[in-house]
Structures are given as C-alpha cells and as structure tokens.
Design an enzyme around this catalytic site. Structure first.
Site, PDB file in Angstrom:
ATOM      1  N   GLY A 121      16.621  84.595  65.986  1.00 19.59           N
ATOM      2  CA  GLY A 121      17.745  83.943  65.318  1.00 19.59           C
ATOM      3  C   GLY A 121      17.901  82.450  65.520  1.00 19.59           C
ATOM      4  O   GLY A 121      18.912  81.893  65.103  1.00 19.59           O
ATOM      5  N   TRP A 148      16.377  79.925  64.070  1.00 26.44           N
ATOM      6  CA  TRP A 148      16.418  79.180  62.799  1.00 26.44           C
ATOM      7  C   TRP A 148      17.775  79.400  62.124  1.00 26.44           C
ATOM      8  O   TRP A 148      18.324  78.493  61.522  1.00 26.44           O
ATOM      9  CB  TRP A 148      15.260  79.602  61.880  1.00 26.44           C
ATOM     10  CG  TRP A 148      13.940  78.994  62.265  1.00 26.44           C
ATOM     11  CD1 TRP A 148      13.580  78.560  63.505  1.00 26.44           C
ATOM     12  CD2 TRP A 148      12.824  78.737  61.404  1.00 26.44           C
ATOM     13  NE1 TRP A 148      12.301  78.063  63.475  1.00 26.44           N
ATOM     14  CE2 TRP A 148      11.808  78.164  62.205  1.00 26.44           C
ATOM     15  CE3 TRP A 148      12.567  78.963  60.053  1.00 26.44           C
ATOM     16  CZ2 TRP A 148      10.563  77.794  61.677  1.00 26.44           C
ATOM     17  CZ3 TRP A 148      11.322  78.598  59.532  1.00 26.44           C
ATOM     18  CH2 TRP A 148      10.342  78.016  60.333  1.00 26.44           C
ATOM     19  N   ASP A 203      14.674  90.568  58.416  1.00 28.89           N
ATOM     20  CA  ASP A 203      13.692  90.878  59.467  1.00 28.89           C
ATOM     21  C   ASP A 203      13.622  92.393  59.643  1.00 28.89           C
ATOM     22  O   ASP A 203      14.518  93.129  59.225  1.00 28.89           O
ATOM     23  CB  ASP A 203      14.092  90.228  60.807  1.00 28.89           C
ATOM     24  CG  ASP A 203      12.897  89.990  61.735  1.00 28.89           C
ATOM     25  OD1 ASP A 203      12.549  88.812  61.966  1.00 28.89           O
ATOM     26  OD2 ASP A 203      12.283  90.976  62.205  1.00 28.89           O
ATOM     27  N   ASP A 228      11.481  95.409  55.545  1.00 31.82           N
ATOM     28  CA  ASP A 228      10.089  94.951  55.621  1.00 31.82           C
ATOM     29  C   ASP A 228       9.860  94.025  54.434  1.00 31.82           C
ATOM     30  O   ASP A 228      10.004  94.449  53.281  1.00 31.82           O
ATOM     31  CB  ASP A 228       9.172  96.183  55.549  1.00 31.82           C
ATOM     32  CG  ASP A 228       7.703  95.816  55.704  1.00 31.82           C
ATOM     33  OD1 ASP A 228       7.343  94.642  55.450  1.00 31.82           O
ATOM     34  OD2 ASP A 228       6.917  96.708  56.060  1.00 31.82           O
ATOM     35  N   ASP A 286       9.377  82.239  58.785  1.00 34.45           N
ATOM     36  CA  ASP A 286       8.684  82.084  60.076  1.00 34.45           C
ATOM     37  C   ASP A 286       8.086  83.452  60.440  1.00 34.45           C
ATOM     38  O   ASP A 286       7.817  83.726  61.600  1.00 34.45           O
ATOM     39  CB  ASP A 286       9.695  81.626  61.138  1.00 34.45           C
ATOM     40  CG  ASP A 286       9.039  81.012  62.366  1.00 34.45           C
ATOM     41  OD1 ASP A 286       7.906  80.521  62.264  1.00 34.45           O
ATOM     42  OD2 ASP A 286       9.671  81.036  63.438  1.00 34.45           O
ATOM     43  N   LYS A 317       5.397  79.695  57.525  1.00 36.19           N
ATOM     44  CA  LYS A 317       4.318  79.716  58.518  1.00 36.19           C
ATOM     45  C   LYS A 317       3.172  80.574  58.022  1.00 36.19           C
ATOM     46  O   LYS A 317       3.381  81.603  57.383  1.00 36.19           O
ATOM     47  CB  LYS A 317       4.860  80.312  59.814  1.00 36.19           C
ATOM     48  CG  LYS A 317       3.783  80.562  60.852  1.00 36.19           C
ATOM     49  CD  LYS A 317       4.364  80.675  62.227  1.00 36.19           C
ATOM     50  CE  LYS A 317       5.044  82.006  62.497  1.00 36.19           C
ATOM     51  NZ  LYS A 317       5.698  81.977  63.807  1.00 36.19           N
TER      52      LYS A 317
HETATM   53  C1  LIG Z   1       8.206  84.164  65.251  1.00 30.77           C
HETATM   54  S1  LIG Z   1       9.412  85.360  64.882  1.00 30.77           S
HETATM   55  C2  LIG Z   1      10.606  84.405  63.999  1.00 30.77           C
HETATM   56  C3  LIG Z   1      11.400  83.503  64.896  1.00 30.77           C
HETATM   57  C4  LIG Z   1      12.645  82.964  64.215  1.00 30.77           C
HETATM   58  N1  LIG Z   1      12.293  81.950  63.201  1.00 30.77           N
HETATM   59  C5  LIG Z   1      13.583  82.301  65.177  1.00 30.77           C
HETATM   60  O1  LIG Z   1      13.634  81.078  65.195  1.00 30.77           O
HETATM   61  O2  LIG Z   1      14.278  82.995  65.926  1.00 30.77           O
HETATM   62  C6  LIG Z   1       8.631  86.297  63.598  1.00 30.77           C
HETATM   63  C7  LIG Z   1       9.463  87.429  63.048  1.00 30.77           C
HETATM   64  O3  LIG Z   1       8.775  87.997  61.922  1.00 30.77           O
HETATM   65  C8  LIG Z   1       9.228  89.343  61.828  1.00 30.77           C
HETATM   66  N2  LIG Z   1       8.365  90.142  60.945  1.00 30.77           N
HETATM   67  C9  LIG Z   1       7.062  90.465  61.126  1.00 30.77           C
HETATM   68  N3  LIG Z   1       6.625  91.237  60.110  1.00 30.77           N
HETATM   69  C10 LIG Z   1       7.674  91.388  59.263  1.00 30.77           C
HETATM   70  C11 LIG Z   1       7.844  92.086  58.028  1.00 30.77           C
HETATM   71  N4  LIG Z   1       6.828  92.780  57.468  1.00 30.77           N
HETATM   72  N5  LIG Z   1       9.052  92.048  57.419  1.00 30.77           N
HETATM   73  C12 LIG Z   1      10.085  91.356  57.985  1.00 30.77           C
HETATM   74  N6  LIG Z   1       9.981  90.673  59.155  1.00 30.77           N
HETATM   75  C13 LIG Z   1       8.792  90.692  59.790  1.00 30.77           C
HETATM   76  C14 LIG Z   1       9.177  89.824  63.289  1.00 30.77           C
HETATM   77  O4  LIG Z   1      10.007  90.965  63.452  1.00 30.77           O
HETATM   78  C15 LIG Z   1       9.674  88.592  64.036  1.00 30.77           C
HETATM   79  O5  LIG Z   1      11.036  88.717  64.352  1.00 30.77           O
END
Ligand SMILES: C[S@@+](CC[C@H](N)C(=O)[O-])C[C@H]1O[C@@H](n2cnc3c(N)ncnc32)[C@H](O)[C@@H]1O
Length: 202
Positions: free
Chosen positions: A51, A53, A71, A89, A113, A153
């Site tokens: 969270g 961002w 997420d 998803d 991200d 990203k």
């Molecule tokens: C690096 S973290 C994001 C960090 C966030 N920007 C922050 O600042 O707190 C990446 C996120 O991508 C989510 N994620 C991965 N695959 C996903 C999907 N298929 N659908 C939704 N979210 C996904 C993961 O659950 C994870 O919480």
C-alpha cells in the site's frame, strides 16, 4: 555495502516515514521527474499491496481525488478516504468490472507495480512479468481518458521492447526509466506513457 535481502537505507526511510514499503521512493522519484500525480485525479493502482503507492498517491490527489487499488492481497494499510480496493487477479479482471466495482468510469492515471511471484528462473520470471505488464497496459488503454498517463513495472527480458513500442504508439511520450530506489541487481524497469492520444472505443 547493503547485503541482498538486508534492510537498506530506503527500507529504513520508508519505515521511519510510516510507508508500507520502500517502493514508495520509486514512485516519489518518478512523480517528481514526470509530474504524474495531481490534486483531484482518479488513479488506478494495479498491484497495490502492501500500500505505499496508495499512501503516497492519496497525499497527492487529495480529498477531491479518487483512488482504486487492485491486488490479489488486501493492502496492509487502511484505505485512504474516498478510495476503494478490488481483490482480484489482474489477468482475469476486466475494465468493465473495475468500473462497476469502483464506480469510476475513466482514470487520469494508471499505475502498475505488479510483480509476479518469482521463481529465480530468469526467463520464466521475465515472461510472467511481461504478461502482467501487458494486462496493465490493456487495462490502461481501456480506462484512461485521452491525455491520461500510464506507469508500469516490468522485468527486462524478451518482449519488453515490443511493450515499449506499444506505449510509444499509444501515448505522446513513451519511455523506459530505472529509478534510483530500484535495486541495481533488480531486472525491473518502469515504462511510462504520457498523454494518451485517443481513448480506445468502449
Ligand atoms: C511489489 S508489490 C507492489 C508494491 C506496492 N506498489 C506498494 O508500494 O506497496 C507487487 C504486488 O503485485 C501483486 N500481484 C502479483 N500478481 C498479481 C495478479 N495477477 N493480480 C493482481 N495483483 C498481483 C502482488 O500481490 C504484490 O502485492
């Protein structure tokens, strides 16, 4: 020197400033450089857990702004006022579902991200990241206003050049950027699209 996996300076700074993750400094830097976030905007944050961002974006868009986070996992911070969270998803979520569940029809900015669960197998991780970033771009093209912006990203690997080409074609400005807060050992880069030329017909 910071050992891989050990708390680095960005991690400690994030903790001391009350942010949920060190990733906040990547967004902060790119916002400073490219002027992405402004008061009153509607912002979609894909891959928003834990969270940081959302925390930063809510300070920038203010009370008149709207934030929608998506997420697989619920954010670790309480959602800012006027924001909503969709647990889903990204690979299955449609633009129409985002509109229906958030009540927001169009966005000024789509952030992603999203990162796959990594296996350590470079090509597999890069392919999984590319699939997610392509889904983020498709979502952005369906939900952004003309003139809107996109930041996502992706782990560098085969197919990323094509993604950058798509962004350059759809936006007035398209470019790749590696923020200072991104670990140098990480394969991640961010792709920015500014000024969507034309919204995709609905
Ligand atoms: C690096 S973290 C994001 C960090 C966030 N920007 C922050 O600042 O707190 C990446 C996120 O991508 C989510 N994620 C991965 N695959 C996903 C999907 N298929 N659908 C939704 N979210 C996904 C993961 O659950 C994870 O919480």
């Amino acid at each position: 020197m910071t050992r891989p996996g050990s708390p680095d300076a960005y991690y400690r700074r994030a903790k001391s400033q009350g942010y949920a993750a060190r990733s906040v400094f990547k967004l902060q830097e790119m916002d400073r450089r490219y002027g992405l976030l402004r008061p009153g905007q509607a912002v979609l944050d894909l891959g928003c857990h834990p969270g940081s961002w959302l925390q930063f974006a809510s300070q920038k868009v203010g009370r008149s702004g709207r934030l929608v986070g998506v997420d697989l996992q619920e954010p670790g911070v309480s959602m800012p006022q006027g924001s909503c969270f969709i647990q889903a998803d990204l690979l299955e979520l449609t633009a129409a579902e985002v509109q229906e569940r958030s009540g927001v029809e169009v966005f000024d900015l789509v952030l992603s991200d999203v990162a796959p669960h990594t296996t350590g197998i470079k090509d597999r991780d890069a392919a999984a990241s590319l699939e997610l970033s392509q889904a983020a771009l498709d979502m952005a093209l369906a939900l952004l206003k003309p003139g809107g912006s996109f930041l996502a990203k992706v782990f560098f690997g085969p197919g990323v050049e094509d993604l950058i080409r798509q962004v350059k074609g759809a936006f007035k400005l398209g470019k790749a950027h590696k923020p200072d807060a991104s670990r140098s050992a990480s394969k991640e880069i961010y792709i920015l699209g500014r000024g969507l030329k034309q919204a995709r017909p609905g």
